[in-house]
Design a protein around this motif. Structure first.
Motif, short mmCIF file in Angstrom:
data_model
loop_
_atom_site.label_atom_id
_atom_site.label_comp_id
_atom_site.label_asym_id
_atom_site.label_seq_id
_atom_site.Cartn_x
_atom_site.Cartn_y
_atom_site.Cartn_z
N PHE A 6 39.03 38.97 35.42
CA PHE A 6 39.52 39.85 36.48
C PHE A 6 38.57 41.03 36.65
O PHE A 6 38.17 41.67 35.68
N THR A 7 38.22 41.30 37.90
CA THR A 7 37.20 42.31 38.20
C THR A 7 37.74 43.50 38.98
O THR A 7 37.08 44.54 39.05
N ALA A 8 38.92 43.37 39.60
CA ALA A 8 39.51 44.47 40.36
C ALA A 8 40.99 44.21 40.53
O ALA A 8 41.43 43.06 40.52
N GLU A 9 41.77 45.29 40.66
CA GLU A 9 43.21 45.14 40.84
C GLU A 9 43.73 46.25 41.75
O GLU A 9 43.30 47.40 41.65
N SER A 10 44.63 45.89 42.65
CA SER A 10 45.29 46.87 43.51
C SER A 10 46.69 46.36 43.80
O SER A 10 47.02 45.21 43.54
N SER A 11 47.52 47.25 44.34
CA SER A 11 48.90 46.89 44.63
C SER A 11 49.34 47.52 45.95
O SER A 11 49.08 48.69 46.20
N SER A 12 49.99 46.72 46.80
CA SER A 12 50.54 47.22 48.07
C SER A 12 51.50 46.20 48.64
O SER A 12 51.38 45.00 48.38
N ASN A 13 52.46 46.69 49.41
CA ASN A 13 53.39 45.82 50.14
C ASN A 13 54.06 44.78 49.25
O ASN A 13 54.25 43.63 49.65
N GLY A 14 54.40 45.19 48.03
CA GLY A 14 55.11 44.30 47.14
C GLY A 14 54.25 43.27 46.43
O GLY A 14 54.79 42.37 45.77
N MET A 15 52.92 43.37 46.56
CA MET A 15 52.02 42.42 45.92
C MET A 15 51.00 43.12 45.04
O MET A 15 50.52 44.20 45.37
N VAL A 16 50.68 42.48 43.94
CA VAL A 16 49.52 42.87 43.13
C VAL A 16 48.38 41.93 43.48
O VAL A 16 48.56 40.70 43.47
N GLU A 17 47.25 42.49 43.82
CA GLU A 17 46.06 41.71 44.20
C GLU A 17 45.02 41.85 43.10
O GLU A 17 44.59 42.96 42.78
N ARG A 18 44.61 40.72 42.52
CA ARG A 18 43.60 40.74 41.46
C ARG A 18 42.43 39.85 41.84
O ARG A 18 42.59 38.65 42.03
N ASP A 19 41.25 40.45 41.96
CA ASP A 19 40.04 39.68 42.16
C ASP A 19 39.62 39.08 40.83
O ASP A 19 39.75 39.72 39.78
N PHE A 20 39.11 37.85 40.87
CA PHE A 20 38.68 37.22 39.62
C PHE A 20 37.48 36.32 39.88
O PHE A 20 37.14 36.00 41.03
N THR A 21 36.86 35.93 38.80
CA THR A 21 35.84 34.88 38.85
C THR A 21 36.15 33.86 37.78
O THR A 21 36.68 34.20 36.71
N VAL A 22 35.86 32.62 38.07
CA VAL A 22 35.87 31.54 37.08
C VAL A 22 34.49 30.92 37.12
O VAL A 22 34.13 30.29 38.12
N GLY A 23 33.69 31.16 36.08
CA GLY A 23 32.28 30.82 36.17
C GLY A 23 31.65 31.70 37.24
O GLY A 23 31.78 32.92 37.21
N ASP A 24 31.02 31.07 38.24
CA ASP A 24 30.43 31.85 39.33
C ASP A 24 31.22 31.71 40.62
O ASP A 24 30.71 32.02 41.70
N VAL A 25 32.48 31.27 40.50
CA VAL A 25 33.33 31.09 41.68
C VAL A 25 34.25 32.30 41.82
O VAL A 25 35.07 32.56 40.94
#
Length: 255
Positions: A6-25
């Motif tokens: 996981f590289t970033a996290e934010s929260s809004s409108n009832g959702m948690v948004e987490r950016d991630f990578t798996v390998g280089d994807v």
């Protein structure tokens, strides 16, 4: 086996948004902001030329997360979003733009390019699913759904055909060439959206793909309108579809 980084996290409108990578994807995982216990996972595939956080993805994620408490994941397809384009990608996109500008059929180019992207993306999706199922809030035995639009359908049909963890799928019509054989291997429940006046994918092509699915439960949703005019209520229909087949109750205004 990769784990999601996981590289970033934010929260809004009832959702948690987490950016991630798996390998280089690169990908994004949306989850409920509260009560985020074990819940089913819905994978979504974006359209051609789009990316993991395109409004068509974020709006559907909002409905699925806040309406049913699902976890929702999208990854950038090869050559899209935060992923670099290869020389092959550039050549195919240039040929597509030339054909569109000249009013020539784009289907043969899109079919060829999408088939190549699917070859690359299906194993990536399976690796991402492996990684996400290591998370305690998803788990290895939880039900999984798939929703694809355009390119996301071209990738999703071969993915669903070969991935037994996916229990239900929603597809928006695309060219059926090279997909029919894989569609005949799909037996999970399917909801399939066709635009009756689609100026890009011929109506008969969409119907042929729907006919090929071997699912005992498959539903065709045909709406008047052009390629990009899929009614918004179809996104709500997908919420109810996944709620039925992944074992959740719809609790938001999407009901």
């Amino acid at each position: 086996m990769h784990t999601p980084q996981f590289t970033a996290e934010s929260s809004s409108n009832g959702m948690v948004e987490r950016d991630f990578t798996v390998g280089d994807v690169p990908g994004v995982l949306w989850s409920p902001a509260s009560g985020a216990g074990r819940a089913p996972l819905v994978l979504m595939g974006h359209g051609g030329g789009h990316h993991k956080k395109h409004p068509a993805m974020t709006s559907r994620a909002q409905r699925l997360v806040t309406g049913c408490g699902f976890h929702v994941a999208v990854i950038d397809a090869p050559g899209h979003g935060d992923r670099p384009r290869t020389a092959y990608d550039e050549q195919e996109v240039a040929e597509l733009r030339t054909a569109q500008a000249a009013g020539e059929p784009e289907g043969p180019i899109v079919v060829r390019y999408n088939a190549r992207l699917a070859e690359l993306a299906v194993p990536e999706w399976r690796a991402v699913l492996d990684a996400l199922q290591e998370l305690p809030e998803i788990g290895a035995d939880g039900p999984v759904g798939y929703l694809g639009i355009g390119l996301g359908t071209a990738i999703g049909v071969p993915l669903v055909a070969t991935e037994p963890r996916i229990r239900a799928a929603v597809f928006v019509s695309t060219w059926p060439d090279v997909l029919l054989e894989k569609a005949r291997q799909i037996t999970v429940p399917v909801e399939f959206d066709v635009q009756w006046n689609d100026e890009r994918v011929p109506r008969e092509a969409g119907l042929a793909l729907f006919d090929a699915f071997a699912s005992k439960e498959k539903t065709l949703h045909a709406n008047a309108g052009k390629h990009l005019e899929l009614p918004r209520f179809e996104a709500d229909s997908a919420v109810h579809f996944f709620a039925r087949h992944l074992g959740r109750a719809v609790t938001s205004p999407a009901a």
